[in-house]
Design a protein around this motif. Structure first.
Motif, PDB file in Angstrom:
ATOM      1  N   GLY A  71       0.782  -1.226   0.000  1.00 33.47           N
ATOM      2  CA  GLY A  71       0.000   0.000   0.000  1.00 33.47           C
ATOM      3  C   GLY A  71       0.814   1.277   0.000  1.00 33.47           C
ATOM      4  O   GLY A  71       0.255   2.362   0.052  1.00 33.47           O
ATOM      5  N   CYS A  72       2.113   1.176  -0.071  1.00 29.11           N
ATOM      6  CA  CYS A  72       2.991   2.347  -0.067  1.00 29.11           C
ATOM      7  C   CYS A  72       3.168   2.836  -1.507  1.00 29.11           C
ATOM      8  O   CYS A  72       3.809   2.167  -2.315  1.00 29.11           O
ATOM      9  N   CYS A  73       2.595   4.000  -1.823  1.00 26.61           N
ATOM     10  CA  CYS A  73       2.667   4.491  -3.205  1.00 26.61           C
ATOM     11  C   CYS A  73       4.095   4.882  -3.593  1.00 26.61           C
ATOM     12  O   CYS A  73       4.498   4.696  -4.750  1.00 26.61           O
ATOM     13  N   LEU A  74       4.890   5.382  -2.657  1.00 25.84           N
ATOM     14  CA  LEU A  74       6.285   5.704  -2.972  1.00 25.84           C
ATOM     15  C   LEU A  74       7.082   4.437  -3.269  1.00 25.84           C
ATOM     16  O   LEU A  74       7.988   4.445  -4.105  1.00 25.84           O
ATOM     17  N   CYS A  75       6.724   3.343  -2.594  1.00 30.51           N
ATOM     18  CA  CYS A  75       7.386   2.062  -2.847  1.00 30.51           C
ATOM     19  C   CYS A  75       7.072   1.567  -4.267  1.00 30.51           C
ATOM     20  O   CYS A  75       7.946   1.022  -4.938  1.00 30.51           O
ATOM     21  N   GLU A  76       5.847   1.775  -4.699  1.00 30.12           N
ATOM     22  CA  GLU A  76       5.448   1.376  -6.051  1.00 30.12           C
ATOM     23  C   GLU A  76       6.220   2.173  -7.100  1.00 30.12           C
ATOM     24  O   GLU A  76       6.664   1.620  -8.112  1.00 30.12           O
ATOM     25  N   VAL A  77       6.408   3.460  -6.859  1.00 35.12           N
ATOM     26  CA  VAL A  77       7.189   4.301  -7.777  1.00 35.12           C
ATOM     27  C   VAL A  77       8.635   3.814  -7.819  1.00 35.12           C
ATOM     28  O   VAL A  77       9.223   3.670  -8.894  1.00 35.12           O
ATOM     29  N   ALA A  78       9.207   3.552  -6.658  1.00 40.90           N
ATOM     30  CA  ALA A  78      10.587   3.073  -6.592  1.00 40.90           C
ATOM     31  C   ALA A  78      10.732   1.749  -7.328  1.00 40.90           C
ATOM     32  O   ALA A  78      11.696   1.550  -8.082  1.00 40.90           O
ATOM     33  N   GLU A  79       9.778   0.845  -7.154  1.00 37.03           N
ATOM     34  CA  GLU A  79       9.843  -0.446  -7.834  1.00 37.03           C
ATOM     35  C   GLU A  79       9.780  -0.269  -9.351  1.00 37.03           C
ATOM     36  O   GLU A  79      10.536  -0.905 -10.089  1.00 37.03           O
ATOM     37  N   SER A  80       8.923   0.601  -9.804  1.00 40.19           N
ATOM     38  CA  SER A  80       8.796   0.858 -11.236  1.00 40.19           C
ATOM     39  C   SER A  80      10.105   1.397 -11.816  1.00 40.19           C
ATOM     40  O   SER A  80      10.572   0.945 -12.863  1.00 40.19           O
ATOM     41  N   ARG A  81      10.711   2.332 -11.126  1.00 38.13           N
ATOM     42  CA  ARG A  81      11.985   2.906 -11.609  1.00 38.13           C
ATOM     43  C   ARG A  81      13.117   1.893 -11.550  1.00 38.13           C
ATOM     44  O   ARG A  81      13.968   1.845 -12.440  1.00 38.13           O
ATOM     45  N   LEU A  82      13.121   1.066 -10.505  1.00 38.09           N
ATOM     46  CA  LEU A  82      14.133   0.010 -10.421  1.00 38.09           C
ATOM     47  C   LEU A  82      13.973  -0.995 -11.559  1.00 38.09           C
ATOM     48  O   LEU A  82      14.970  -1.437 -12.140  1.00 38.09           O
ATOM     49  N   ARG A  83      12.745  -1.352 -11.879  1.00 39.10           N
ATOM     50  CA  ARG A  83      12.510  -2.294 -12.982  1.00 39.10           C
ATOM     51  C   ARG A  83      13.011  -1.718 -14.300  1.00 39.10           C
ATOM     52  O   ARG A  83      13.589  -2.442 -15.116  1.00 39.10           O
ATOM     53  N   ALA A  84      12.812  -0.431 -14.525  1.00 38.72           N
ATOM     54  CA  ALA A  84      13.325   0.211 -15.742  1.00 38.72           C
ATOM     55  C   ALA A  84      14.849   0.147 -15.783  1.00 38.72           C
ATOM     56  O   ALA A  84      15.440  -0.122 -16.825  1.00 38.72           O
ATOM     57  N   MET A  85      15.490   0.375 -14.643  1.00 32.83           N
ATOM     58  CA  MET A  85      16.958   0.274 -14.575  1.00 32.83           C
ATOM     59  C   MET A  85      17.417  -1.156 -14.808  1.00 32.83           C
ATOM     60  O   MET A  85      18.437  -1.395 -15.451  1.00 32.83           O
ATOM     61  N   ALA A  86      16.668  -2.110 -14.257  1.00 32.56           N
ATOM     62  CA  ALA A  86      17.041  -3.521 -14.386  1.00 32.56           C
ATOM     63  C   ALA A  86      17.008  -3.987 -15.839  1.00 32.56           C
ATOM     64  O   ALA A  86      17.739  -4.906 -16.208  1.00 32.56           O
ATOM     65  N   GLU A  87      16.171  -3.363 -16.654  1.00 33.24           N
ATOM     66  CA  GLU A  87      16.141  -3.723 -18.074  1.00 33.24           C
ATOM     67  C   GLU A  87      17.439  -3.326 -18.769  1.00 33.24           C
ATOM     68  O   GLU A  87      17.882  -4.003 -19.685  1.00 33.24           O
ATOM     69  N   ARG A  88      18.042  -2.225 -18.338  1.00 37.59           N
ATOM     70  CA  ARG A  88      19.296  -1.751 -18.938  1.00 37.59           C
ATOM     71  C   ARG A  88      20.516  -2.437 -18.336  1.00 37.59           C
ATOM     72  O   ARG A  88      21.517  -2.663 -19.013  1.00 37.59           O
ATOM     73  N   ARG A  89      20.440  -2.731 -17.056  1.00 38.48           N
ATOM     74  CA  ARG A  89      21.564  -3.330 -16.330  1.00 38.48           C
ATOM     75  C   ARG A  89      21.019  -4.534 -15.597  1.00 38.48           C
ATOM     76  O   ARG A  89      20.468  -4.410 -14.519  1.00 38.48           O
ATOM     77  N   SER A  90      21.162  -5.666 -16.161  1.00 36.12           N
ATOM     78  CA  SER A  90      20.504  -6.879 -15.678  1.00 36.12           C
ATOM     79  C   SER A  90      20.808  -7.159 -14.203  1.00 36.12           C
ATOM     80  O   SER A  90      21.925  -7.520 -13.839  1.00 36.12           O
ATOM     81  N   PHE A  91      19.800  -6.951 -13.365  1.00 36.85           N
ATOM     82  CA  PHE A  91      19.883  -7.332 -11.959  1.00 36.85           C
ATOM     83  C   PHE A  91      18.483  -7.708 -11.485  1.00 36.85           C
ATOM     84  O   PHE A  91      17.490  -7.349 -12.096  1.00 36.85           O
ATOM     85  N   ARG A  92      18.457  -8.449 -10.421  1.00 34.86           N
ATOM     86  CA  ARG A  92      17.191  -8.917  -9.854  1.00 34.86           C
ATOM     87  C   ARG A  92      16.831  -8.062  -8.648  1.00 34.86           C
ATOM     88  O   ARG A  92      17.678  -7.763  -7.808  1.00 34.86           O
ATOM     89  N   ILE A  93      15.571  -7.676  -8.575  1.00 39.90           N
ATOM     90  CA  ILE A  93      15.075  -6.881  -7.461  1.00 39.90           C
ATOM     91  C   ILE A  93      14.392  -7.819  -6.468  1.00 39.90           C
ATOM     92  O   ILE A  93      13.520  -8.593  -6.849  1.00 39.90           O
ATOM     93  N   VAL A  94      14.787  -7.731  -5.222  1.00 40.26           N
ATOM     94  CA  VAL A  94      14.159  -8.515  -4.167  1.00 40.26           C
ATOM     95  C   VAL A  94      13.367  -7.540  -3.296  1.00 40.26           C
ATOM     96  O   VAL A  94      13.949  -6.633  -2.697  1.00 40.26           O
TER      97      VAL A  94
END
Length: 77
Positions: free
Chosen positions: A10-33
């Protein structure tokens, strides 16, 4: 590379952070936990007021609002 995203449901800032991390992960292959801080009282005490928090290879590089430049630098994006 280990990238942890500390947050809670339910944390909207967490959702934004996850979205931005996923975009970065597409360019630099890493897994988000995703780590739910509510699952551990110690994590809730540590990060309760500073989520979302991003940890890269053991170092917290962003707390509160997503620090895109700092996180990008840490993941090499």
């Amino acid at each position: 590379m280990r990238v942890l995203l500390y947050g809670k449901p339910g944390c909207c800032l967490c959702e934004v952070a996850e979205s931005r991390l996923r975009a970065m992960a597409e360019r630099r292959s890493f897994r988000i936990v995703k780590v739910d801080i509510l699952s551990d009282p110690a994590l809730e005490a540590r990060f309760g007021l500073t989520i979302p928090a991003v940890e890269v290879d053991g170092a917290v590089v962003s707390e509160g609002r997503f620090a895109e430049v700092a996180v990008a630098r840490a993941v090499g994006a």
